[in-house]
Design a protein around this motif. Structure first.
Motif, PDB file in Angstrom:
ATOM      1  N   PRO A  23       0.766  -1.282   0.050  1.00 26.41           N
ATOM      2  CA  PRO A  23       0.060   0.027  -0.088  1.00 26.41           C
ATOM      3  C   PRO A  23       0.987   1.256  -0.058  1.00 26.41           C
ATOM      4  O   PRO A  23       2.027   1.308   0.427  1.00 26.41           O
ATOM      5  N   ASN A  24       0.464   2.301  -0.641  1.00 25.76           N
ATOM      6  CA  ASN A  24       1.061   3.772  -0.667  1.00 25.76           C
ATOM      7  C   ASN A  24       0.860   4.262   0.673  1.00 25.76           C
ATOM      8  O   ASN A  24       1.469   4.193   1.651  1.00 25.76           O
ATOM      9  N   ASN A  25      -0.115   5.226   0.874  1.00 22.61           N
ATOM     10  CA  ASN A  25      -0.423   5.841   2.313  1.00 22.61           C
ATOM     11  C   ASN A  25      -1.610   5.419   2.773  1.00 22.61           C
ATOM     12  O   ASN A  25      -2.025   6.020   3.683  1.00 22.61           O
ATOM     13  N   GLN A  26      -2.400   4.534   2.315  1.00 23.58           N
ATOM     14  CA  GLN A  26      -3.798   4.000   2.874  1.00 23.58           C
ATOM     15  C   GLN A  26      -3.427   2.770   3.575  1.00 23.58           C
ATOM     16  O   GLN A  26      -4.382   2.068   3.685  1.00 23.58           O
ATOM     17  N   ILE A  27      -2.326   2.427   4.299  1.00 22.64           N
ATOM     18  CA  ILE A  27      -2.052   1.316   4.879  1.00 22.64           C
ATOM     19  C   ILE A  27      -2.944   0.961   6.056  1.00 22.64           C
ATOM     20  O   ILE A  27      -3.614   0.072   6.348  1.00 22.64           O
ATOM     21  N   ALA A  28      -3.413   2.280   6.747  1.00 24.74           N
ATOM     22  CA  ALA A  28      -4.121   2.270   8.170  1.00 24.74           C
ATOM     23  C   ALA A  28      -5.598   1.585   7.603  1.00 24.74           C
ATOM     24  O   ALA A  28      -6.263   0.814   8.209  1.00 24.74           O
ATOM     25  N   THR A  29      -6.034   2.515   6.646  1.00 25.12           N
ATOM     26  CA  THR A  29      -7.240   2.150   6.080  1.00 25.12           C
ATOM     27  C   THR A  29      -7.558   0.902   5.862  1.00 25.12           C
ATOM     28  O   THR A  29      -8.360   0.026   6.055  1.00 25.12           O
ATOM     29  N   ARG A  30      -6.536   0.285   4.805  1.00 26.22           N
ATOM     30  CA  ARG A  30      -6.724  -0.866   4.203  1.00 26.22           C
ATOM     31  C   ARG A  30      -6.564  -2.139   5.291  1.00 26.22           C
ATOM     32  O   ARG A  30      -7.324  -3.438   5.402  1.00 26.22           O
ATOM     33  N   TYR A  38     -12.416  -9.679   6.939  1.00 26.18           N
ATOM     34  CA  TYR A  38     -11.811 -11.070   7.062  1.00 26.18           C
ATOM     35  C   TYR A  38     -11.658 -11.515   8.657  1.00 26.18           C
ATOM     36  O   TYR A  38     -10.959 -12.518   8.845  1.00 26.18           O
ATOM     37  N   SER A  39     -12.436 -10.829   9.553  1.00 26.52           N
ATOM     38  CA  SER A  39     -11.992 -11.230  10.939  1.00 26.52           C
ATOM     39  C   SER A  39     -12.174 -12.633  11.285  1.00 26.52           C
ATOM     40  O   SER A  39     -11.714 -13.244  12.092  1.00 26.52           O
ATOM     41  N   GLY A  40     -13.391 -13.246  10.645  1.00 21.83           N
ATOM     42  CA  GLY A  40     -13.558 -14.727  10.986  1.00 21.83           C
ATOM     43  C   GLY A  40     -12.560 -15.539  10.313  1.00 21.83           C
ATOM     44  O   GLY A  40     -12.232 -16.501  11.129  1.00 21.83           O
ATOM     45  N   ASN A  41     -12.088 -14.985   9.080  1.00 21.35           N
ATOM     46  CA  ASN A  41     -10.800 -16.007   8.780  1.00 21.35           C
ATOM     47  C   ASN A  41      -9.787 -15.853   9.584  1.00 21.35           C
ATOM     48  O   ASN A  41      -9.032 -16.843   9.764  1.00 21.35           O
ATOM     49  N   TYR A  42      -9.284 -14.498   9.917  1.00 18.30           N
ATOM     50  CA  TYR A  42      -8.272 -14.190  10.818  1.00 18.30           C
ATOM     51  C   TYR A  42      -8.402 -15.154  12.046  1.00 18.30           C
ATOM     52  O   TYR A  42      -7.504 -15.791  12.638  1.00 18.30           O
ATOM     53  N   LEU A  43      -9.554 -14.895  12.921  1.00 23.00           N
ATOM     54  CA  LEU A  43      -9.786 -15.720  14.022  1.00 23.00           C
ATOM     55  C   LEU A  43      -9.615 -17.089  13.767  1.00 23.00           C
ATOM     56  O   LEU A  43      -9.034 -17.865  14.822  1.00 23.00           O
ATOM     57  N   ALA A 127       0.244  -8.988   8.388  1.00 25.01           N
ATOM     58  CA  ALA A 127       0.688  -8.690   6.991  1.00 25.01           C
ATOM     59  C   ALA A 127       0.021  -8.982   5.859  1.00 25.01           C
ATOM     60  O   ALA A 127      -0.218  -8.116   5.141  1.00 25.01           O
ATOM     61  N   HIS A 128      -1.272  -9.901   6.080  1.00 26.24           N
ATOM     62  CA  HIS A 128      -2.260 -10.182   5.133  1.00 26.24           C
ATOM     63  C   HIS A 128      -3.209  -9.074   5.185  1.00 26.24           C
ATOM     64  O   HIS A 128      -3.460  -8.452   4.009  1.00 26.24           O
ATOM     65  N   SER A 129      -3.475  -8.323   6.344  1.00 21.95           N
ATOM     66  CA  SER A 129      -4.305  -7.436   6.225  1.00 21.95           C
ATOM     67  C   SER A 129      -3.911  -6.014   5.635  1.00 21.95           C
ATOM     68  O   SER A 129      -4.472  -5.026   5.091  1.00 21.95           O
ATOM     69  N   ALA A 130      -2.401  -5.967   5.600  1.00 24.21           N
ATOM     70  CA  ALA A 130      -1.853  -4.692   5.182  1.00 24.21           C
ATOM     71  C   ALA A 130      -1.700  -5.007   3.487  1.00 24.21           C
ATOM     72  O   ALA A 130      -1.642  -3.844   2.783  1.00 24.21           O
ATOM     73  N   LEU A 131      -1.553  -6.218   3.212  1.00 23.36           N
ATOM     74  CA  LEU A 131      -1.107  -6.386   1.502  1.00 23.36           C
ATOM     75  C   LEU A 131      -2.200  -6.573   0.826  1.00 23.36           C
ATOM     76  O   LEU A 131      -2.159  -6.609  -0.401  1.00 23.36           O
ATOM     77  N   LYS A 132      -3.292  -7.102   1.381  1.00 24.49           N
ATOM     78  CA  LYS A 132      -4.560  -7.736   0.449  1.00 24.49           C
ATOM     79  C   LYS A 132      -5.259  -6.578   0.144  1.00 24.49           C
ATOM     80  O   LYS A 132      -5.743  -5.706   0.824  1.00 24.49           O
ATOM     81  N   MET A 133      -5.527  -6.249  -1.247  1.00 21.88           N
ATOM     82  CA  MET A 133      -6.435  -5.431  -1.805  1.00 21.88           C
ATOM     83  C   MET A 133      -7.780  -6.141  -1.875  1.00 21.88           C
ATOM     84  O   MET A 133      -7.728  -7.288  -2.530  1.00 21.88           O
ATOM     85  N   ARG A 134      -8.852  -5.626  -1.660  1.00 25.92           N
ATOM     86  CA  ARG A 134     -10.140  -6.016  -1.606  1.00 25.92           C
ATOM     87  C   ARG A 134     -10.706  -5.650  -2.993  1.00 25.92           C
ATOM     88  O   ARG A 134     -10.426  -4.495  -3.302  1.00 25.92           O
ATOM     89  N   SER A 135     -11.752  -6.484  -3.627  1.00 25.84           N
ATOM     90  CA  SER A 135     -12.157  -6.422  -4.890  1.00 25.84           C
ATOM     91  C   SER A 135     -13.405  -5.461  -4.473  1.00 25.84           C
ATOM     92  O   SER A 135     -13.810  -5.080  -3.702  1.00 25.84           O
ATOM     93  N   LEU A 136     -13.544  -4.580  -5.681  1.00 27.07           N
ATOM     94  CA  LEU A 136     -15.011  -3.713  -5.344  1.00 27.07           C
ATOM     95  C   LEU A 136     -16.213  -4.396  -5.064  1.00 27.07           C
ATOM     96  O   LEU A 136     -16.914  -3.987  -4.153  1.00 27.07           O
TER      97      LEU A 136
END
Length: 156
Positions: A23-30, A38-43, A127-136
């Protein structure tokens, strides 16, 4: 808009290899969006890693079950202050003592294995939450679910 419920998303969407980028500057939002979506998947991932660790070390499993039973007894069965002769233990003090004893017992039985596996699974989640781009489609679904929850809260 974030949903208050934990929902397991499809695993093929969770893994989808072509949707990762730095991510560029939107890391916190992403990260916030992905942690909510994805909270269920992470859990599930953290729980499976912890269960594998517990079931591969039977002494640790027994100790965790015994510590859980002690916690259940202290905080559910016999709620409130405990008099031990010279002092009164409030629930907060009991919780601190149980926490310290739990950390010592877990450390003595597993070394740092349980702590390392927990750390590694949490690092994977971050790492997954920071790097994963979600689809529209996923973003639209999240917005619709947020509106549904807001509407449900308004009606109640």
């Amino acid at each position: 808009m974030s949903s208050n419920s934990i929902k397991l998303q499809p695993w093929n969407d969770f893994i989808e290899w072509g949707r990762y980028s730095i991510p560029n500057n939107q890391i916190a939002t992403r990260m916030e969006d992905n942690l909510n979506f994805y909270s269920g998947n992470y859990l599930t991932i953290v729980a499976v890693v912890l269960l594998i660790t517990l079931f591969t070390n039977i002494n640790l499993l027994v100790a965790v079950l015994l510590l859980g039973a002690v916690g259940y007894y202290l905080f559910i069965v016999q709620k409130g202050d405990k008099n031990i002769g010279f002092a009164v233990l409030t629930p907060m003090i009991q919780m601190v003592i149980l926490g310290v004893v739990s950390v010592i017992v877990v450390y003595k039985l597993s070394g740092l294995t349980l702590f390392y596996t927990t750390l590694i699974s949490l690092l994977f989640v971050l790492a997954h939450s920071a790097l994963k781009m979600r689809s529209l489609k996923n973003k639209a679904s999240n917005i619709v679910n947020g509106f549904k929850n807001d509407l449900k809260n308004e009606l109640n």
